[in-house]
Design a protein around this motif. Structure first.
Motif, PDB file in Angstrom:
ATOM      1  N   VAL A 282      66.471   3.416 -14.252  1.00  0.00           N
ATOM      2  CA  VAL A 282      67.158   4.626 -14.714  1.00  0.00           C
ATOM      3  C   VAL A 282      66.382   5.818 -14.193  1.00  0.00           C
ATOM      4  N   SER A 283      66.915   6.995 -14.399  1.00  0.00           N
ATOM      5  CA  SER A 283      66.265   8.199 -13.891  1.00  0.00           C
ATOM      6  C   SER A 283      64.875   8.385 -14.483  1.00  0.00           C
ATOM      7  N   GLU A 284      63.929   8.800 -13.624  1.00  0.00           N
ATOM      8  CA  GLU A 284      62.584   9.108 -14.099  1.00  0.00           C
ATOM      9  C   GLU A 284      62.376  10.602 -14.297  1.00  0.00           C
ATOM     10  N   LEU A 285      63.392  11.390 -14.027  1.00  0.00           N
ATOM     11  CA  LEU A 285      63.250  12.844 -14.065  1.00  0.00           C
ATOM     12  C   LEU A 285      63.543  13.371 -15.473  1.00  0.00           C
ATOM     13  N   ASP A 286      62.699  12.999 -16.436  1.00  0.00           N
ATOM     14  CA  ASP A 286      62.907  13.377 -17.828  1.00  0.00           C
ATOM     15  C   ASP A 286      62.850  14.886 -18.046  1.00  0.00           C
ATOM     16  N   TYR A 287      62.111  15.598 -17.192  1.00  0.00           N
ATOM     17  CA  TYR A 287      61.952  17.045 -17.387  1.00  0.00           C
ATOM     18  C   TYR A 287      63.238  17.825 -17.104  1.00  0.00           C
TER      19      TYR A 287
END
Length: 513
Positions: A282-287
């Motif tokens: 899944v996406s790692e771009l939590d920010y």
């Protein structure tokens, strides 16, 4: 405007704003008359045309000539003076003439054209007059490109009912002179040898005659002075969408996004295409959600990797006036988009690439010029120019997609400029942890293809036949010192086989739908 009518050898008549001028040319060459007129009327635009073309001039279009920095011409049912074989030594996009659109090329014609007298005078002490007016114009244009002159084949100079297909000369005579004047003895020899090898032709008399021809002192010619656009005096007008494909660079990307968030002129939206080949990921771009961003973020997460596909997904979502195609590892000055806005308003381009160097590198260009390349990670393109264009998926995971996209733009009449005053820093970040080499169908070929089939596919798709052969010659010569086989005959045999393999795969790629 000054109108100079000629018969191909000498001036026939001159007029200014519709009124005849009584000037004595004393059987001067047309090129000499051009310099004389430029000196007499330095603030005018000079229009030249062959007397046979006069009835078909598109005067309404000509009288709206917009830019002092440009030079236009059109061959109008007359062959160009340069032979197609010059592609042996000139593989640039500026040699690939296109009919029907305004196309950046130094292949000028005496049939009809125009230039600012001020710009013509800039080259007076460096460009010799020539009895062959076509050759004079070509030498002027090719010399001018690197100095800031923007040169085009412009079919609208002729009324639409009179359009024709552009063609090269069948005679290489003036081509020898052009190469000697513009490129020097080394390339003259390269041209002659390839003409003999590939075409079984050699004009020995013309070759010997061309050796004494003096080359243009390119380094001595000053660049056009261009003042960088002053964004402080320009009211913001342009809306930008920013496109960034990314894969495994979470922290580096965050810095790039932070720079975008600190722009004095904010983008309308960021179109972010995140890739991860792991189907369970899944996406790692939590920010993207945990932080507040001052622009809309359209985030697409896909398991299909590849910059071509990623950029195409992003292009489908563009809504703003302009698109900034960016890499995910850039440092962007806070006034970058503001300066881009000012440049667009001042110069009215449709596409341009900007300076994108690593820390400590020095920008070599001194002025805004026509650009033979295209950087898909550091370029602006007007959205209206992108509607029918996409990156070629046949070139995915290879090299050549940038050059291919640039040629797609040019073939629709969109020129690409280079602005050295707009500067980015390219971090050249390490690849993400889950990146790995993509297996190509030709990886098991023996011998291995040379060059990469994706590179050759892009060249074959857009270049002239002589340009393809010229590229092959230069490749063979440059690669010789980098490999272990030093027997030149064995080396050539092997490279012929590798080239053949590459060409087979290149053609398969071009036939991929």
């Amino acid at each position: 405007m000054i109108f100079l009518k000629h018969n191909g050898k000498t001036p026939v008549a001159v007029s200014k704003d519709g009124h005849p001028l009584e000037l004595e040319f004393k059987n001067q060459a047309v090129s000499a008359a051009c310099f004389l007129l430029a000196e007499t009327f330095p603030h005018e635009t000079l229009v030249w045309f062959h007397e046979e073309v006069e009835p078909n001039l598109n005067l309404a279009f000509i009288e709206n000539f917009p830019r002092e920095s440009e030079m236009w011409s059109y061959a109008a049912n007359r062959p160009l003076v340069i032979a197609e074989e010059m592609g042996f030594v000139d593989q640039s996009v500026f040699f690939r003439i296109q009919s029907g659109v305004k196309y950046p090329t130094w292949l000028m014609s005496s049939a009809v054209g125009l230039i600012s007298c001020k710009r013509l005078l800039h080259f007076k002490q460096y460009i010799p007059v020539d009895s062959n007016f076509d050759l004079f114009l070509c030498i002027l244009a090719k010399t001018g490109i690197s100095k800031g002159l923007r040169v085009y084949s412009e079919p609208r100079l002729i009324r639409s009912s009179e359009k024709s297909t552009l063609s090269f000369s069948k005679n290489t005579k003036t081509t020898y002179t052009a190469i000697a004047t513009l490129m020097g003895e080394k390339w003259l020899i390269m041209f002659a040898l390839q003409l003999l090898w590939y075409r079984k032709k050699l004009n020995l008399f013309q070759l010997v005659k061309s050796f004494p021809v003096k080359s243009i002192p390119q380094r001595d010619i000053p660049h056009f002075e261009v003042t960088p656009s002053d964004q402080n005096n320009v009211k913001p007008k342009i809306q930008f969408d920013v496109i960034i494909p990314t894969l495994g660079r979470k922290e580096v990307l965050k810095q790039t996004l932070t720079d975008l968030a600190e722009q004095l002129l904010l983008p309308q939206s960021l179109i972010l295409i995140e890739q991860n080949p792991d189907t369970a990921s899944v996406s790692e771009l939590d920010y993207l959600q945990s932080q507040s961003w001052p622009f809309e973020i359209r985030h697409t997460f896909t398991h299909q990797t590849g910059a071509c596909n990623a950029r195409n997904l992003a292009l489908d979502q563009v809504e703003a006036d302009w698109v900034f195609l960016a890499d995910d590892d850039l440092r962007i000055p806070s006034d970058f988009l503001q300066k881009a806005d000012a440049f667009i308003q001042a110069e009215d381009p449709q596409a341009f690439t900007v300076s994108c160097l690593q820390e400590g590198e020095i920008e070599p260009e001194k002025t805004v010029i026509q650009w033979p390349a295209f950087g898909s990670g550091c370029s602006f393109v007007k959205a209206s120019a992108l509607k029918a264009l996409r990156f070629d998926l046949a070139l995915e995971h290879g090299f050549g997609e940038d050059a291919d996209f640039g040629m797609q733009l040019r073939k629709t009449g969109v020129d690409i400029l280079y602005n050295p005053f707009l500067k980015l820093i390219h971090l050249k970040a390490a690849s993400g942890g889950f990146r790995k080499p993509v297996e190509k169908p030709w990886d098991t070929e023996s011998p291995a293809p040379k060059p990469a089939p994706t590179v050759l596919a892009s060249i074959v798709k857009h270049a002239t036949p002589s340009q393809v052969q010229g590229y092959k010659t230069v490749l063979f010569l440059k690669f010789y010192r980098l490999q272990q086989i030093k027997n030149p005959f064995a080396y050539i045999r092997l490279m012929q086989k590798r080239w053949k393999v590459s060409l087979i795969w290149a053609k398969k790629l071009l036939n991929t739908k």
